[in-house]
Motif scaffolding. Structure first.
Motif, PDB file in Angstrom:
ATOM      1  N   LYS A   1     -27.858  99.980 106.442  1.00 42.59           N
ATOM      2  CA  LYS A   1     -26.492 100.210 106.912  1.00 42.59           C
ATOM      3  C   LYS A   1     -25.537 100.487 105.755  1.00 42.59           C
ATOM      4  O   LYS A   1     -24.649 101.341 105.867  1.00 42.59           O
ATOM      5  N   THR A   2     -25.716  99.788 104.632  1.00 43.05           N
ATOM      6  CA  THR A   2     -24.866 100.055 103.480  1.00 43.05           C
ATOM      7  C   THR A   2     -25.138 101.444 102.916  1.00 43.05           C
ATOM      8  O   THR A   2     -24.220 102.123 102.450  1.00 43.05           O
ATOM      9  N   ASN A   3     -26.386 101.883 102.958  1.00 40.11           N
ATOM     10  CA  ASN A   3     -26.694 103.251 102.547  1.00 40.11           C
ATOM     11  C   ASN A   3     -26.026 104.264 103.460  1.00 40.11           C
ATOM     12  O   ASN A   3     -25.525 105.301 103.012  1.00 40.11           O
ATOM     13  N   ALA A   4     -26.017 103.977 104.760  1.00 41.13           N
ATOM     14  CA  ALA A   4     -25.388 104.888 105.715  1.00 41.13           C
ATOM     15  C   ALA A   4     -23.885 104.975 105.468  1.00 41.13           C
ATOM     16  O   ALA A   4     -23.301 106.066 105.515  1.00 41.13           O
ATOM     17  N   ILE A   5     -23.250 103.848 105.182  1.00 37.93           N
ATOM     18  CA  ILE A   5     -21.815 103.860 104.880  1.00 37.93           C
ATOM     19  C   ILE A   5     -21.555 104.679 103.625  1.00 37.93           C
ATOM     20  O   ILE A   5     -20.652 105.530 103.579  1.00 37.93           O
ATOM     21  N   GLY A   6     -22.352 104.443 102.578  1.00 39.23           N
ATOM     22  CA  GLY A   6     -22.187 105.197 101.345  1.00 39.23           C
ATOM     23  C   GLY A   6     -22.385 106.689 101.550  1.00 39.23           C
ATOM     24  O   GLY A   6     -21.680 107.510 100.953  1.00 39.23           O
ATOM     25  N   SER A   7     -23.329 107.056 102.399  1.00 41.08           N
ATOM     26  CA  SER A   7     -23.579 108.476 102.671  1.00 41.08           C
ATOM     27  C   SER A   7     -22.388 109.119 103.363  1.00 41.08           C
ATOM     28  O   SER A   7     -22.001 110.246 103.042  1.00 41.08           O
TER      29      SER A   7
ATOM     30  N   GLU B   1     -25.237 102.070 114.315  1.00 44.28           N
ATOM     31  CA  GLU B   1     -24.765 100.688 114.189  1.00 44.28           C
ATOM     32  C   GLU B   1     -23.447 100.595 113.423  1.00 44.28           C
ATOM     33  O   GLU B   1     -22.555  99.825 113.798  1.00 44.28           O
ATOM     34  N   ILE B   2     -23.313 101.372 112.350  1.00 40.52           N
ATOM     35  CA  ILE B   2     -22.062 101.263 111.586  1.00 40.52           C
ATOM     36  C   ILE B   2     -20.901 101.893 112.346  1.00 40.52           C
ATOM     37  O   ILE B   2     -19.759 101.414 112.267  1.00 40.52           O
ATOM     38  N   LEU B   3     -21.163 102.963 113.096  1.00 45.03           N
ATOM     39  CA  LEU B   3     -20.088 103.574 113.876  1.00 45.03           C
ATOM     40  C   LEU B   3     -19.662 102.687 115.042  1.00 45.03           C
ATOM     41  O   LEU B   3     -18.535 102.807 115.533  1.00 45.03           O
ATOM     42  N   GLY B   4     -20.551 101.792 115.478  1.00 45.20           N
ATOM     43  CA  GLY B   4     -20.212 100.859 116.537  1.00 45.20           C
ATOM     44  C   GLY B   4     -19.748  99.508 116.038  1.00 45.20           C
ATOM     45  O   GLY B   4     -19.459  98.613 116.848  1.00 45.20           O
ATOM     46  N   ASN B   5     -19.675  99.334 114.718  1.00 43.47           N
ATOM     47  CA  ASN B   5     -19.256  98.069 114.121  1.00 43.47           C
ATOM     48  C   ASN B   5     -17.728  98.050 113.994  1.00 43.47           C
ATOM     49  O   ASN B   5     -17.144  98.817 113.232  1.00 43.47           O
ATOM     50  N   ARG B   6     -17.078  97.179 114.756  1.00 44.86           N
ATOM     51  CA  ARG B   6     -15.612  97.142 114.773  1.00 44.86           C
ATOM     52  C   ARG B   6     -15.034  96.761 113.413  1.00 44.86           C
ATOM     53  O   ARG B   6     -14.006  97.311 112.993  1.00 44.86           O
ATOM     54  N   ALA B   7     -15.668  95.824 112.719  1.00 44.23           N
ATOM     55  CA  ALA B   7     -15.144  95.398 111.421  1.00 44.23           C
ATOM     56  C   ALA B   7     -15.193  96.537 110.412  1.00 44.23           C
ATOM     57  O   ALA B   7     -14.238  96.761 109.655  1.00 44.23           O
ATOM     58  N   LEU B   8     -16.287  97.275 110.417  1.00 45.77           N
ATOM     59  CA  LEU B   8     -16.402  98.404 109.501  1.00 45.77           C
ATOM     60  C   LEU B   8     -15.408  99.511 109.829  1.00 45.77           C
ATOM     61  O   LEU B   8     -14.794 100.100 108.938  1.00 45.77           O
ATOM     62  N   MET B   9     -15.256  99.808 111.105  1.00 40.28           N
ATOM     63  CA  MET B   9     -14.318 100.853 111.493  1.00 40.28           C
ATOM     64  C   MET B   9     -12.875 100.444 111.181  1.00 40.28           C
ATOM     65  O   MET B   9     -12.058 101.276 110.783  1.00 40.28           O
ATOM     66  N   ALA B  10     -12.561  99.158 111.343  1.00 36.79           N
ATOM     67  CA  ALA B  10     -11.223  98.678 110.979  1.00 36.79           C
ATOM     68  C   ALA B  10     -11.014  98.791 109.470  1.00 36.79           C
ATOM     69  O   ALA B  10      -9.936  99.199 109.013  1.00 36.79           O
ATOM     70  N   ALA B  11     -12.047  98.425 108.686  1.00 38.15           N
ATOM     71  CA  ALA B  11     -11.945  98.556 107.232  1.00 38.15           C
ATOM     72  C   ALA B  11     -11.811 100.013 106.819  1.00 38.15           C
ATOM     73  O   ALA B  11     -11.076 100.339 105.886  1.00 38.15           O
ATOM     74  N   LEU B  12     -12.512 100.901 107.533  1.00 42.93           N
ATOM     75  CA  LEU B  12     -12.396 102.332 107.255  1.00 42.93           C
ATOM     76  C   LEU B  12     -10.977 102.831 107.507  1.00 42.93           C
ATOM     77  O   LEU B  12     -10.399 103.565 106.693  1.00 42.93           O
ATOM     78  N   ARG B  13     -10.392 102.418 108.632  1.00 44.06           N
ATOM     79  CA  ARG B  13      -9.004 102.809 108.922  1.00 44.06           C
ATOM     80  C   ARG B  13      -8.048 102.254 107.880  1.00 44.06           C
ATOM     81  O   ARG B  13      -7.110 102.938 107.456  1.00 44.06           O
ATOM     82  N   ASN B  14      -8.277 101.013 107.458  1.00 43.09           N
ATOM     83  CA  ASN B  14      -7.425 100.416 106.430  1.00 43.09           C
ATOM     84  C   ASN B  14      -7.515 101.190 105.120  1.00 43.09           C
ATOM     85  O   ASN B  14      -6.495 101.425 104.453  1.00 43.09           O
ATOM     86  N   SER B  15      -8.726 101.586 104.748  1.00 43.16           N
ATOM     87  CA  SER B  15      -8.895 102.343 103.507  1.00 43.16           C
ATOM     88  C   SER B  15      -8.200 103.687 103.585  1.00 43.16           C
ATOM     89  O   SER B  15      -7.555 104.133 102.623  1.00 43.16           O
ATOM     90  N   LEU B  16      -8.330 104.365 104.724  1.00 40.75           N
ATOM     91  CA  LEU B  16      -7.655 105.650 104.897  1.00 40.75           C
ATOM     92  C   LEU B  16      -6.143 105.487 104.811  1.00 40.75           C
ATOM     93  O   LEU B  16      -5.445 106.303 104.184  1.00 40.75           O
ATOM     94  N   LEU B  17      -5.625 104.442 105.434  1.00 43.53           N
ATOM     95  CA  LEU B  17      -4.182 104.199 105.432  1.00 43.53           C
ATOM     96  C   LEU B  17      -3.681 103.903 104.028  1.00 43.53           C
ATOM     97  O   LEU B  17      -2.695 104.494 103.566  1.00 43.53           O
ATOM     98  N   VAL B  18      -4.354 102.989 103.327  1.00 44.32           N
ATOM     99  CA  VAL B  18      -3.924 102.603 101.985  1.00 44.32           C
ATOM    100  C   VAL B  18      -4.071 103.777 101.020  1.00 44.32           C
ATOM    101  O   VAL B  18      -3.171 104.052 100.207  1.00 44.32           O
TER     102      VAL B  18
END
Length: 257
Positions: free
Chosen positions: A228-234, A49-66
């Motif tokens: 899902k938040t646990n999965a992101i943290g992992s 679910e988190i890998l298919g979540n567009r908002a999370l993946m966009a936030a992940l890309r933003n974090s990597l960029l920043v």
């Protein structure tokens, strides 16, 4: 007896540090809607679910960029400042070092509020660029402190010898200083990357629509606990572990040999 107590203390310390991470990872596989005991079986549903979540993946890309951009700028500026202050004993150089390191003692909240007011005055709107500038402010002192401490007398002698042999200043920095300080440069970069990756307060106040991963996780937590938040943290923890292991197997091991 003392040996046993030492090992027991070490085990207790590691358990205290790592137990929350273990719980986080275990309950990221919870086959239920809440990451709480008892454990009801394993599933990969939340990772899907988190890998298919567009908002999370966009936030992940933003974090990597920043994180990567601010870490790179912080290392470059910190390296240049450390090289300059280590090369020449200027009047007031101790004061300059103190001013450069001073932001390390200031709360992130104070820095974020000051940057927000300054950006409003000059017309810079909340954005990823504004967040990156804020992360440079907090990471530059760390990079400077690490690199300045790593510049021993043998580095200074090598730089003087290169100048005496006719090397240009950029050649001295790029071909002499950077290779000799490679472990310190890598440590400064990845520490800055990690601090930027995890930072919330500055990112929360200096972003609006394009948010970083910590801000997105915070918005998810407002609706309650979820595996899902646990999965992101992992996944974030896994990335950190991979970075540390890669550094240990490459640059830091070479520095010891």
């Amino acid at each position: 007896m003392m040996r046993f107590l030492s090992w027991a203390y070490l085990a207790a310390t590691f358990a205290f540090i790592l137990l929350p991470v273990v719980v986080l990872v275990v309950f990221s596989f919870q086959d239920g809607r809440l990451p709480v005991p008892p454990f009801r079986g394993a599933t990969l549903r939340w990772y899907g679910e988190i890998l298919g979540n567009r908002a999370l993946m966009a936030a992940l890309r933003n974090s990597l960029l920043v994180a990567s951009g601010s870490a790179l700028v912080s290392v470059v500026l910190g390296f240049l400042a450390a090289s300059g202050l280590a090369r020449v004993a200027l009047p007031g150089s101790a004061l300059m070092r103190g001013v450069l390191i001073a932001p390390m003692t200031v709360s992130y909240l104070i820095i974020a509020l000051g940057l927000l007011q300054m950006f409003n005055q000059v017309g810079i709107r909340p954005s990823l660029i504004a967040t990156g500038i804020g992360h440079v402010v907090i990471n530059l002192p760390l990079c400077f402190a690490i690199l300045y401490a790593a510049m021993g007398e043998h580095q200074r002698n090598a730089m003087r010898a290169a100048r005496d042999l006719g090397a240009a200043e950029w050649q001295v920095l790029w071909l002499i200083s950077v290779p000799m300080l490679a472990p310190a440069v890598a440590a400064a970069f990845f520490l800055s990357f990690t601090f930027s990756w995890d930072e919330f307060i500055i990112a929360f106040l200096l972003t609006r629509f394009d948010v970083t991963l910590p801000v997105e996780i915070w918005s998810m937590l407002r609706s309650g606990l979820s595996p899902k938040t646990n999965a992101i943290g992992s996944l974030v923890f896994l990335v950190s572990v991979v970075m540390v292991v890669a550094l240990e197997l490459t640059l830091f091991r070479k520095a010891r040999t």
